[in-house]
Design a protein around this motif. Structure first.
Motif, PDB file in Angstrom:
ATOM      1  N   SER A  89     -22.776  14.340 -46.664  1.00  0.00           N
ATOM      2  CA  SER A  89     -23.715  12.717 -47.148  1.00  0.00           C
ATOM      3  C   SER A  89     -24.187  11.785 -46.276  1.00  0.00           C
ATOM      4  N   THR A  90     -22.767  11.796 -45.382  1.00  0.00           N
ATOM      5  CA  THR A  90     -22.566  10.648 -44.387  1.00  0.00           C
ATOM      6  C   THR A  90     -21.973  10.857 -43.131  1.00  0.00           C
ATOM      7  N   ALA A  91     -21.259  11.973 -42.543  1.00  0.00           N
ATOM      8  CA  ALA A  91     -20.129  11.654 -42.087  1.00  0.00           C
ATOM      9  C   ALA A  91     -21.195  11.519 -40.428  1.00  0.00           C
ATOM     10  N   GLY A  92     -21.824  12.330 -40.067  1.00  0.00           N
ATOM     11  CA  GLY A  92     -23.496  12.692 -39.215  1.00  0.00           C
ATOM     12  C   GLY A  92     -23.862  11.222 -39.363  1.00  0.00           C
ATOM     13  N   ILE A  93     -24.454  10.665 -40.097  1.00  0.00           N
ATOM     14  CA  ILE A  93     -25.932   9.777 -39.691  1.00  0.00           C
ATOM     15  C   ILE A  93     -25.396   8.518 -38.939  1.00  0.00           C
ATOM     16  N   PRO A  94     -24.490   7.751 -39.381  1.00  0.00           N
ATOM     17  CA  PRO A  94     -23.116   6.558 -38.925  1.00  0.00           C
ATOM     18  C   PRO A  94     -23.597   7.088 -37.399  1.00  0.00           C
ATOM     19  N   SER A  95     -23.048   8.160 -36.772  1.00  0.00           N
ATOM     20  CA  SER A  95     -22.880   8.397 -35.531  1.00  0.00           C
ATOM     21  C   SER A  95     -24.066   9.075 -34.826  1.00  0.00           C
ATOM     22  N   ALA A  96     -25.100   9.364 -35.101  1.00  0.00           N
ATOM     23  CA  ALA A  96     -26.336   9.994 -35.083  1.00  0.00           C
ATOM     24  C   ALA A  96     -27.014   8.383 -34.688  1.00  0.00           C
ATOM     25  N   ILE A  97     -26.841   7.767 -35.928  1.00  0.00           N
ATOM     26  CA  ILE A  97     -27.882   6.633 -35.781  1.00  0.00           C
ATOM     27  C   ILE A  97     -27.585   5.045 -34.740  1.00  0.00           C
ATOM     28  N   ALA A  98     -25.820   5.436 -34.192  1.00  0.00           N
ATOM     29  CA  ALA A  98     -25.193   4.676 -32.855  1.00  0.00           C
ATOM     30  C   ALA A  98     -25.901   4.979 -31.887  1.00  0.00           C
ATOM     31  N   LYS A  99     -25.717   6.325 -31.974  1.00  0.00           N
ATOM     32  CA  LYS A  99     -25.805   7.350 -30.857  1.00  0.00           C
ATOM     33  C   LYS A  99     -28.137   7.120 -30.575  1.00  0.00           C
ATOM     34  N   GLN A 100     -28.496   7.212 -31.513  1.00  0.00           N
ATOM     35  CA  GLN A 100     -29.899   6.814 -31.722  1.00  0.00           C
ATOM     36  C   GLN A 100     -30.339   5.651 -30.772  1.00  0.00           C
ATOM     37  N   ASP A 145     -41.638  -1.436 -25.374  1.00  0.00           N
ATOM     38  CA  ASP A 145     -43.116  -0.956 -26.070  1.00  0.00           C
ATOM     39  C   ASP A 145     -44.036   0.457 -25.565  1.00  0.00           C
ATOM     40  N   ASN A 146     -43.193   0.929 -24.430  1.00  0.00           N
ATOM     41  CA  ASN A 146     -43.532   2.049 -23.820  1.00  0.00           C
ATOM     42  C   ASN A 146     -43.460   3.094 -24.608  1.00  0.00           C
ATOM     43  N   ILE A 147     -42.958   3.239 -25.539  1.00  0.00           N
ATOM     44  CA  ILE A 147     -41.877   4.582 -25.902  1.00  0.00           C
ATOM     45  C   ILE A 147     -43.093   4.302 -28.318  1.00  0.00           C
ATOM     46  N   SER A 148     -43.839   5.016 -28.525  1.00  0.00           N
ATOM     47  CA  SER A 148     -44.044   5.086 -30.054  1.00  0.00           C
ATOM     48  C   SER A 148     -43.923   6.420 -30.181  1.00  0.00           C
ATOM     49  N   ILE A 149     -43.221   6.428 -31.415  1.00  0.00           N
ATOM     50  CA  ILE A 149     -42.128   7.763 -32.352  1.00  0.00           C
ATOM     51  C   ILE A 149     -42.825   7.511 -33.914  1.00  0.00           C
ATOM     52  N   SER A 150     -42.848   8.841 -34.008  1.00  0.00           N
ATOM     53  CA  SER A 150     -43.089   8.709 -35.724  1.00  0.00           C
ATOM     54  C   SER A 150     -42.075   8.565 -36.495  1.00  0.00           C
ATOM     55  N   PRO A 151     -42.685   8.062 -37.492  1.00  0.00           N
ATOM     56  CA  PRO A 151     -40.699   8.281 -38.611  1.00  0.00           C
ATOM     57  C   PRO A 151     -40.573   9.652 -38.583  1.00  0.00           C
ATOM     58  N   MET A 152     -41.567  10.770 -39.109  1.00  0.00           N
ATOM     59  CA  MET A 152     -40.564  12.084 -39.090  1.00  0.00           C
ATOM     60  C   MET A 152     -40.638  12.507 -37.776  1.00  0.00           C
ATOM     61  N   ASN A 153     -40.905  12.175 -36.670  1.00  0.00           N
ATOM     62  CA  ASN A 153     -39.717  12.225 -35.481  1.00  0.00           C
ATOM     63  C   ASN A 153     -38.346  11.209 -35.175  1.00  0.00           C
ATOM     64  N   ILE A 154     -38.522  10.740 -35.820  1.00  0.00           N
ATOM     65  CA  ILE A 154     -37.228   9.739 -36.267  1.00  0.00           C
ATOM     66  C   ILE A 154     -36.233  10.251 -36.517  1.00  0.00           C
ATOM     67  N   PHE A 155     -37.022  11.025 -38.406  1.00  0.00           N
ATOM     68  CA  PHE A 155     -35.980  11.462 -39.028  1.00  0.00           C
ATOM     69  C   PHE A 155     -35.573  12.900 -38.641  1.00  0.00           C
ATOM     70  N   GLU A 174     -36.363  -0.563 -25.484  1.00  0.00           N
ATOM     71  CA  GLU A 174     -37.294  -0.711 -26.835  1.00  0.00           C
ATOM     72  C   GLU A 174     -36.546  -0.656 -28.364  1.00  0.00           C
ATOM     73  N   TYR A 175     -36.207  -1.938 -27.829  1.00  0.00           N
ATOM     74  CA  TYR A 175     -35.748  -2.462 -29.751  1.00  0.00           C
ATOM     75  C   TYR A 175     -36.228  -2.524 -31.052  1.00  0.00           C
ATOM     76  N   LYS A 176     -37.825  -1.738 -30.149  1.00  0.00           N
ATOM     77  CA  LYS A 176     -39.342  -2.072 -31.760  1.00  0.00           C
ATOM     78  C   LYS A 176     -38.538  -0.810 -32.192  1.00  0.00           C
ATOM     79  N   VAL A 177     -38.305   0.392 -31.537  1.00  0.00           N
ATOM     80  CA  VAL A 177     -38.300   1.682 -32.272  1.00  0.00           C
ATOM     81  C   VAL A 177     -36.770   2.205 -32.228  1.00  0.00           C
ATOM     82  N   SER A 178     -35.722   1.224 -32.048  1.00  0.00           N
ATOM     83  CA  SER A 178     -34.542   1.381 -32.748  1.00  0.00           C
ATOM     84  C   SER A 178     -34.623   0.002 -33.970  1.00  0.00           C
ATOM     85  N   ALA A 179     -35.587  -0.716 -34.235  1.00  0.00           N
ATOM     86  CA  ALA A 179     -35.426  -1.562 -35.800  1.00  0.00           C
ATOM     87  C   ALA A 179     -36.380  -0.569 -36.310  1.00  0.00           C
ATOM     88  N   ARG A 180     -36.948  -0.336 -35.966  1.00  0.00           N
ATOM     89  CA  ARG A 180     -38.055   1.379 -36.667  1.00  0.00           C
ATOM     90  C   ARG A 180     -37.228   2.183 -37.549  1.00  0.00           C
TER      91      ARG A 180
END
Length: 521
Positions: free
Chosen positions: A48-59, A213-223, A68-74
């Motif tokens: 349920s979680t092992a990959g998520i923290p590492s994936a979030i940290a990496k992204q 703000d040069n990158i725009s990414i949708s919630p689906m792409n984030i997931f 692109e801190y706005k993308v990171s916040a979203r």
């Protein structure tokens, strides 16, 4: 990060001393029950979680490196929603599937169900930790780990003492409350992480406001991006737990086929090779996990920026640090195996022998965890999974013959061989990609081994001298013996590493101040 991980692991090991004693005659069975429940619980946490923290940290490290801190916040906000849903689903599945997962052991069902409550909130907590690690801020994770363990251990010991010593209750009830303590600990950790989020909010808001703000990414792409990185991390992060569960569900049937041990004797043997040494060796393995989790965002960032020289140096330094910390810790535990086993459990030559095997296996497991995380940080998820499958197949093929020939030593030996071969292949690929300085790593590893041999001489000598009046057969004298001998060994290793300037090269210039204070030339 390393300090927080080690302190939390130490707290997670020290509680065993009173907890095991309060269980009385049922101590081994209680420890086996606790361990079997935790193995399944750990797998659910990993899934349920092992990959998520590492994936979030990496992204987050990736987008932050591009300003692109706005993308990171979203990404962080969306991940919290995702993890909340995963927590509900995972906890529900574990609760409902407990009778099947117990595999005919009715005492395991309430243990697993008490742990399912912790699965509910752990994913959100892990997502917040991944966010901080992606921003290269390890303090919140470290402090929350310590608070989590303090709260967990406090509740566990209090509940066990009341049930076993005040109420003269059943040990199974005490085990259920001991596992429920995981939920209590996580409540404390969530509180710490929430406070750090509030404290750091002005800094994050400033960075978001000045994002490119040069990158725009949708919630689906984030997931999709999180899932793409998380799934391999989940599988690889679960590898050690999967191997332990494989042992849990095969050891009893294989041993029953080849031996005449009773069910209670097999539970005691399972405790000796799985539950007992894990509490001690995981303290050392935590060093490797700290290095891998701390280095992952840095490796990802260097790889994204195509900083080949910086990447090679980072990997070279990490491998040297691994040897610098893991080798002396392992040698020290091996030399003190018998009094350590007495201190935490009971005097036992079998228990101390298996602990020595577990210490050696721990070095291989730790190196596998660090190297596999590094290879994933380099974007080679398929290769990491391929090598894990290869290692698992080797483990499966060796399990039956190794248990037949070595009995209780067999499962750990099969794990060591399987993960050892997988680690070799992973390091080979890392070297091909990064061209890290393999020659320097090998020379430093040999030098560190020589330092450990020098430390071992003083450890064995001091153990012999102190052993003349401190018996390793009793808990109190074993405790004093371990403290004295470990102190002598630790000081010896520190002086030797300062004397030849190795500590300076691996730990930084601040170490020179320590040398001056100790008047070491």
């Amino acid at each position: 990060m390393t300090a927080g991980n080690i302190i939390s692991r130490l707290l997670g090991a020290i509680y065993v001393i009173p907890w095991y004693a309060w269980m009385g005659a049922n101590a081994r069975n209680a420890n086996s029950l606790f361990s079997m429940g935790y193995n399944v619980y750990a797998l659910f946490l990993m899934i349920s979680t092992a990959g998520i923290p590492s994936a979030i940290a990496k992204q987050i490290a990736h987008y932050n490196s591009l300003n692109e801190y706005k993308v990171s916040a979203r990404l962080f906000k969306q991940s919290l929603m995702l993890m909340g849903g995963i927590g509900v689903v995972s906890a529900g599945i574990m609760y409902l599937a407990s009778p099947a997962l117990a595999a005919g052991n009715p005492a395991l069902i309430p243990v697993m169900r008490s742990l399912s409550v912790a699965v509910l909130i752990f994913p959100i907590m892990s997502a917040i930790r991944g966010f901080f690690q992606g921003n290269h801020n390890m303090m919140p994770t470290a402090i929350s780990q310590i608070i989590e363990q303090v709260a967990r251990v406090f509740y566990m010991l209090l509940a066990t003492f009341i049930i076993m010593k005040v109420m003269n209750g059943e040990y199974t009830t005490a085990v259920v409350q001991s596992t429920f303590a995981a939920f209590i600990g996580m409540i404390g950790a969530i509180g710490v992480l929430g406070w750090y989020l509030y404290k750091e909010k002005p800094v994050f808001s400033y960075l978001v406001a000045h994002s490119d703000d040069n990158i725009s990414i949708s919630p689906m792409n984030i997931f999709a991006n999180i899932a793409k990185d998380a799934i391999p991390f989940i599988i690889v992060g679960s590898s050690v737990t999967i191997l332990k569960i494989f042992d849990q569900y095969t050891f009893f049937s294989i041993m029953e086929s080849f031996t005449n041990y009773t069910k209670n004797q097999l539970y005691a043997l399972f405790s000796v090779f799985s539950a007992n040494p894990d509490k001690l060796t995981m303290v050392v393995i935590a060093l490797a996990t700290s290095l891998s989790s701390t280095a992952l965002p840095l490796i990802s960032e260097a790889y994204t920026l195509k900083d080949r020289q910086g990447l090679a140096k980072l990997i070279t330094d990490n491998l040297q640090l691994f040897c610098f910390i893991m080798f002396p810790a392992t040698v020290g535990m091996i030399s003190l195996a018998y009094p350590l086993n007495t201190l935490f459990y009971e005097p036992s030559h079998l228990g101390s022998s298996v602990l020595i095997e577990a210490c050696i296996s721990g070095v291989v497991i730790g190196l596998y965890m660090m190297s596999s995380s590094t290879l994933q940080g380099l974007g080679k998820h398929k290769a990491t999974l391929k090598y894990l499958v290869f290692g698992f197949i080797i483990k499966v093929l060796l399990q039956v013959p190794f248990i037949y020939f070595f009995e209780v030593y067999g499962p750990l030996l099969a794990t060591t061989v399987g993960l050892g071969l997988a680690t070799f292949l992973i390091l080979r690929d890392i070297h091909e990609i990064s061209n890290f300085d393999l020659g320097l790593v090998l020379r430093r590893a040999l030098l560190i081994l020589l330092l450990c041999m020098g430390m071992l001489v003083t450890v064995l000598l001091s153990r012999f001298i102190f052993g003349l009046f401190l018996s390793p057969e009793h808990k109190i004298t074993s405790f004093i013996l371990v403290l004295l001998v470990a102190g002598v060994g630790g000081v010896t290793y520190m002086i030797l590493s300062l004397k030849i300037r190795l500590a300076d090269k691996l730990l930084g210039r601040k170490v020179a101040g320590l040398r001056r204070k100790l008047h070491i030339k």
